[in-house]
Design an enzyme around this catalytic site. Structure first.
Site, PDB file in Angstrom:
ATOM      1  CB  SER A 156     -63.501  32.336  80.587  1.00 14.33           C
ATOM      2  OG  SER A 156     -63.077  32.122  79.268  1.00 14.33           O
ATOM      3  CG  ASP A 219     -56.516  36.400  79.245  1.00 14.20           C
ATOM      4  OD1 ASP A 219     -56.398  35.555  78.331  1.00 14.20           O
ATOM      5  OD2 ASP A 219     -57.455  36.412  80.058  1.00 14.20           O
ATOM      6  CG  HIS A 248     -58.062  32.926  79.823  1.00 17.92           C
ATOM      7  ND1 HIS A 248     -58.848  34.051  79.841  1.00 17.92           N
ATOM      8  CD2 HIS A 248     -58.909  31.863  79.717  1.00 17.92           C
ATOM      9  CE1 HIS A 248     -60.127  33.691  79.731  1.00 17.92           C
ATOM     10  NE2 HIS A 248     -60.188  32.375  79.667  1.00 17.92           N
TER      11      HIS A 248
END
Length: 274
Positions: A156, A219, A248
């Site tokens: 991320s 996601d 995610h």
């Protein structure tokens, strides 16, 4: 003297020049606000989920501030994963993830950005780069791990530090999970401002090591097209893992053994290049 309409008294005479100047003023004010507030909008540290113990290393990033780190050595491992975590999580939250990688045959080294966990200071883009530098140098210099045995793993927001690090230091490979093309592109799909944060897409072509890009197909935070663009721009050799049904924050658990298989395949690519 004739009485002016109330609208003219309040806003004056209309003109295209005045409209353009007003727009420029609003745009400039917005840009200045974002320029100074972006770091605090990107980084969202939560209260620490752990306390300092003898297992928590303290790495000096400057004369006043230290970041927290953890090392899980594996005597059977050839490669060490330098794990750079995502937003709203810290070393305590990551413990099961780090132990999973360790059980798959890796040594693992992870750290908290400034302002996260029990690390000192305040997070920012530039501080994140410096924190990653500090972790890499501690791993390779203090712990003596050869650069060609370091796998940088950026998840991320950690992808920004991971890609930047891989453009400036020798590593065995770069692993990206749920990465973005740039921080602002997550919010607005086109260039709105003359600056950006964590410009990953512009940098990834300069990475000299093999690259593995992993992304969940559903996601909801960073859409999969970010990962696909990064993969397309990454130099060869490279590998991708697109996981159907993964979002995610559940990528690790939905991917399951597919991630382990991808990592094993990635190691073969690295070995072939070396």
């Amino acid at each position: 003297m004739p009485q002016l309409p109330l609208r003219k008294l309040l806003i004056g005479e209309f003109s295209w020049k005045r409209l353009a100047l007003s727009f420029l003023f609003i745009y400039a004010s917005f840009a200045i606000y974002i320029f100074f507030k972006a770091d605090s909008m990107i980084f969202l540290p939560q209260p620490s989920s752990y306390q300092d113990t003898k297992d928590i290393l303290k790495l000096a990033v400057n004369d006043r501030e230290r970041i927290s780190a953890i090392h899980l050595p594996n005597p059977q491992a050839k490669y060490t994963v330098l794990f750079i975590h995502g937003n709203a999580e810290d070393l305590g939250d990551l413990r099961s993830e780090l132990e999973l990688l360790h059980s798959w045959g890796f040594s693992v080294f992870a750290y908290d950005y400034r302002g996260y966990g029990t690390s000192d200071g305040t997070p920012s883009e530039q501080n994140a780069y410096q924190d990653a530098d500090t972790a890499y140098k501690y791993l390779t210099q203090n712990l003596g791990v050869p650069a060609q045995q370091v796998l940088i793993y950026g998840r991320s927001v950690g992808s920004g530090s991971a890609i930047e690090l891989a453009t400036r230091y020798p590593v065995a490979g770069l692993i990206l999970e749920g990465a973005f093309t740039s921080a602002f592109r997550v919010v607005v799909p086109f260039p709105l401002l003359p600056f950006d944060k964590f410009t990953n897409l512009d940098k990834i072509s300069r990475v000299q090591s093999p690259v593995l890009v992993m992304h969940g197909q559903i996601d909801e935070v960073i859409p999969i097209h970010h990962g696909q663009k990064l993969y397309a721009a990454a130099p060869e050799p490279k590998l991708a893992l697109w996981v159907e049904g993964a979002g995610h924050n559940d990528f690790t658990w939905v991917a399951g053994d597919r991630r382990r298989t991808a990592l094993a395949e990635f190691l073969k690519i690295i070995e072939k290049k070396q």
